[in-house]
Each structure stands twice: as C-alpha cells, then as structure tokens.
Design an enzyme around this catalytic site. Structure first.
Site, PDB file in Angstrom:
ATOM      1  N   GLU A 190      -9.636   5.792   3.083  1.00 49.50           N
ATOM      2  CA  GLU A 190     -10.432   4.715   3.650  1.00 49.50           C
ATOM      3  C   GLU A 190      -9.508   3.532   3.902  1.00 49.50           C
ATOM      4  O   GLU A 190      -8.439   3.436   3.299  1.00 49.50           O
ATOM      5  CB  GLU A 190     -11.550   4.311   2.691  1.00 49.50           C
ATOM      6  CG  GLU A 190     -11.155   3.329   1.596  1.00 49.50           C
ATOM      7  CD  GLU A 190     -10.099   3.827   0.626  1.00 49.50           C
ATOM      8  OE1 GLU A 190      -9.286   3.001   0.170  1.00 49.50           O
ATOM      9  OE2 GLU A 190     -10.083   5.034   0.319  1.00 49.50           O
TER      10      GLU A 190
ATOM     11  N   LYS B  64       0.812  -1.227   0.000  1.00 48.01           N
ATOM     12  CA  LYS B  64       0.000   0.000   0.000  1.00 48.01           C
ATOM     13  C   LYS B  64       0.843   1.273   0.000  1.00 48.01           C
ATOM     14  O   LYS B  64       0.411   2.311  -0.500  1.00 48.01           O
ATOM     15  CB  LYS B  64      -0.937  -0.002   1.214  1.00 48.01           C
ATOM     16  CG  LYS B  64      -2.016  -1.078   1.192  1.00 48.01           C
ATOM     17  CD  LYS B  64      -3.030  -0.848   0.086  1.00 48.01           C
ATOM     18  CE  LYS B  64      -4.197  -1.809   0.170  1.00 48.01           C
ATOM     19  NZ  LYS B  64      -5.184  -1.592  -0.905  1.00 48.01           N
TER      20      LYS B  64
ATOM     21  N   SER C 288       1.651  -9.762  -0.638  1.00 50.13           N
ATOM     22  CA  SER C 288       1.292  -8.340  -0.606  1.00 50.13           C
ATOM     23  C   SER C 288       1.508  -7.683   0.749  1.00 50.13           C
ATOM     24  O   SER C 288       1.646  -6.461   0.831  1.00 50.13           O
ATOM     25  CB  SER C 288      -0.172  -8.161  -1.016  1.00 50.13           C
ATOM     26  OG  SER C 288      -1.020  -8.902  -0.155  1.00 50.13           O
TER      27      SER C 288
END
Length: 407
Positions: A119, A97, A389
């Site tokens: 969010e 991210k 991830s």
C-alpha cells in the site's frame, strides 16, 4: 518519568503487545500466514547470511550510511540549538522507506513468495516496493487511494516505470487507510503465494516489530554520527509520525538514553478545532485506543467507534491511527507527541529550502516545523537531531498549488 521494566528491552510480548498496544486482530485465514511470517523473520534475523546480504545491499544499493548534515544557516537563523539533519532523503528512491522494503522483500524471497502486494499514501513506500521487486525479480502490486494518485503523479509514474501495477482505490476517503484495506483484502484472498509488504510500523504482529528492526539502522547510524560530529548525544530527537516508521527507526537507538527527549510530530492539518487533521494523540475528543488494520493503538474515531476521515497536506501522514509502539512510548512517557499544521509545514518546507538548499518532503517538513518552534527555546550549546525522512520532489505540484504563484 513513568517507566516500566519492559521499556529497556522494547520487545513485544509473545502475543505481539507493547504494553496494552499491538497484538493481532485479523481473520482466521491470516493467522497461519502471520505465524509463518513471524517464524521466518525470527530465523532470518538469526541468520548471518541473510543479515550479511541485507547489509551488503544497504551499502551498495540503498546508499547507506546516509549522511548527517549540520544545518548551520538554519541554526543561526533560529538562534538556539544546533540542528543536525539525518539525511534519509539521500537514500535510493529518496526516502527511508527503502530500508524496510529491502528487508521485507529479501524475507519474501527467502520464503519463496514472488508476488508482492503493498500500500502507499505519499507514494514513497510504493516506489521503494517497486524498486526492490524489480531488483529481486518479484511481481509487485501497489494499492493507492485515488486522491493520493492525483497529488502524487511523479511517484505513480515511477512505480509503473519500475514494472509495478498501481491499483487505484475509490472506496472511503480514497487515501492511505483505504489503500491498506484493499491490500489486506488482496493478501487474504491470495495468502498462499503472496507476501504483504507493509510500509509502516503498524498492522498485526510481527509487522510493527519487523518494520522497526529494518528501520532501526536510521537511529543506529545517527547516534554514532552525532557523537562523532558534536561530541555529545542530542538533547532532542525529532521526527514526523504518520504510521511512524521513520520516527521509530530514529527513536529506537536513543530510547535508553534518559537525557534525550524523543519528539514525534503529527499532522495538524487545518488545526484541531477544524476537525481536518491526522493528530491521533492531540485530539482528546476523537483520539483514543481502538483497533484498525489488525492492531490495537490510538485511533481517530467517533463515539460509535467509526473511523474518522483525516486530512493533511502530506499524503504520508494522512492516517487515522499510529503504530502501537508509539502509543506505548507515549503511555510510558518516554516519547512525546506534538503537531504541525499544513501552514507550518509549508513554511518549514520553504525555510529549509532557502536556508540550506535542501527541499524536504512535506512529511519531513512537519519535523522541521517543530525544530523551528523548539530550537529558539534551547541553549546554543544544545543539539537537536531532526530526521529528514524524504526529499520533496514528489510534493512540488502540491506546494505550487498551495502557494498559488507566491514563488
């Protein structure tokens, strides 16, 4: 394989559509803001100074390139393909991210907008947004469903420690879908001075394209690394798919390599028959084209078009829709999508931990679960690339509760 002339370029049209998916479905008040964002993004991606600063921070702050790890014990245990792991779990903040958050925060700074709204579901995008906001001196507000707050307390504390305001969302299912709703409402209300730092490859144009471009570093690095390490392209690339940013970041570098299969893994929850899942493509009774959060894609919805509640043991995959580029890749038969259940993800979580000393995020464990199923069916000289991830620290409380003392 069904292919169109557009597939090679993978660029949305002027209206932001990948084939029949994408576009903008937003209130009129947001159209000027999206036009401004699209122009600013286009200019930034042509600006060597902007790209140079982004690359410099990726190298000196984010920790790129992330390594490629050969999972030798897992490969031997499964007895099929050689499995390589792209280690996004080793990026700063513990997940992919940060790549997108850094790019968008720099863009917000370039546009003169100091207030950030974001969010988050699993908390990793919230942490990444809070991190880059602290680095760049921005004011950060993160919307998070109260259900996700309860199961992701370590990430909630990290966001607050980094100076962000975490705003609980009590509406709807109190998960990611509802957090996005509230973040968009905030943006509509404060559009003049606020930048919406959207966390996945969804939303109205140009967000799907922008997020993909900032995440494409995953695939670009992995392609070079796997060629150097194995002497060949992978036979298959595997990644989990919620909104789809880590998967599209991996897939993009391989999309024109016809020999490479692209496999996205959705959240199967308690199984399709239970109705408690987030498998948009795998449930033909509920998953079909529709509009959610400003874009047209595949959406879990009933016959009246009402958005269905979803379930996943993984907060980051618990979303009723998927990025429009994934819907397009599936329609073009360039990528294929499967699922892993909660139980399969938990098994994969433990298997990777015990065999490789790597504790994956529950999102990533869905991709590992597919590797566990698929690798034994492949020849021993084949190569499988799995995108890890994120790391699993954030999920330990959930796993402990699920295993009920088995450990």
């Amino acid at each position: 394989m069904k292919r169109s002339a557009e597939t090679a370029t993978a660029t949305p049209d002027a209206r932001g559509y990948f084939g029949e998916y994408g576009g903008r479905f937003v209130p009129e008040t947001l159209v000027p803001a999206l036009d401004e964002l699209e122009a600013a993004f286009s200019e930034a991606m042509a600006d060597e100074e902007f790209l140079g600063r982004f690359a410099q921070l990726q190298a000196t702050y984010t920790g790129r390139p992330t390594p490629l790890t050969y999972a030798s014990r897992l490969s031997e245990h499964l007895g099929g393909a050689r499995i390589w792991l792209k280690r996004e779990d080793l990026a700063h903040t513990g997940a992919h991210k940060i790549n997108n958050a850094m790019g968008q925060a720099l863009l917000a700074q370039r546009m003169g907008k100091r207030r950030i709204v974001a969010e988050t579901g699993a908390g990793q995008h919230g942490v990444a947004s809070a991190t880059v906001a602290a680095l760049l001196g921005q004011d950060c507000h993160v919307y998070m469903g109260s259900v996700d707050i309860a199961r992701q307390q370590p990430n909630v504390f990290r966001m607050r420690l980094l100076g962000a305001e975490v705003i609980p969302v009590e509406s709807g299912s109190r998960t990611l879908k509802d957090a996005i709703n509230e973040a968009i409402r905030d943006w509509v209300t404060n559009v003049r001075d606020t930048f919406y730092l959207l966390g996945s490859a969804l939303g109205p144009h140009p967000y799907p394209l922008m997020v993909r471009e900032f995440q494409s570093v995953i695939g670009l690095e992995a392609r070079e690394q796997v060629l150097d390490a194995s002497g060949q392209l992978p036979d298959v690339c595997v990644a989990c798919v919620g909104g789809g940013s880590n998967a599209i970041g991996l897939f993009h570098a391989f999309r024109n390599d016809e020999s490479v299969d692209l496999i996205g893994v959705e959240a199967g929850g308690h199984g399709i028959a239970s109705g408690a899942h987030a498998a948009r493509f795998a449930d033909p009774s509920l998953g079909r084209p529709g509009v959610l959060h400003g874009t047209r894609s595949f959406v879990l919805q009933n016959q009246d078009g009402q958005i269905m509640n979803t379930h996943s043991i993984s907060a980051g995959l618990d979303y009723a829709s998927v990025g429009p580029e994934h819907a397009w890749l599936r329609a073009e038969e360039r990528a294929h999508y499967t699922l892993a259940t909660d139980e399969e993800a938990l098994t994969a979580f433990q298997t990777l931990s015990r065999l490789e000393g790597i504790i994956p995020a529950l999102e990533s464990a869905h991709a590992v679960a597919e590797a566990i199923k698929r690798a034994p069916t492949m020849p021993r000289d084949s190569v499988m690339l799995v995108n890890l991830s994120g790391r699993g620290d954030k999920d330990l409380d959930t796993v402990i509760q699920q295993l009920e003392g088995e450990l």
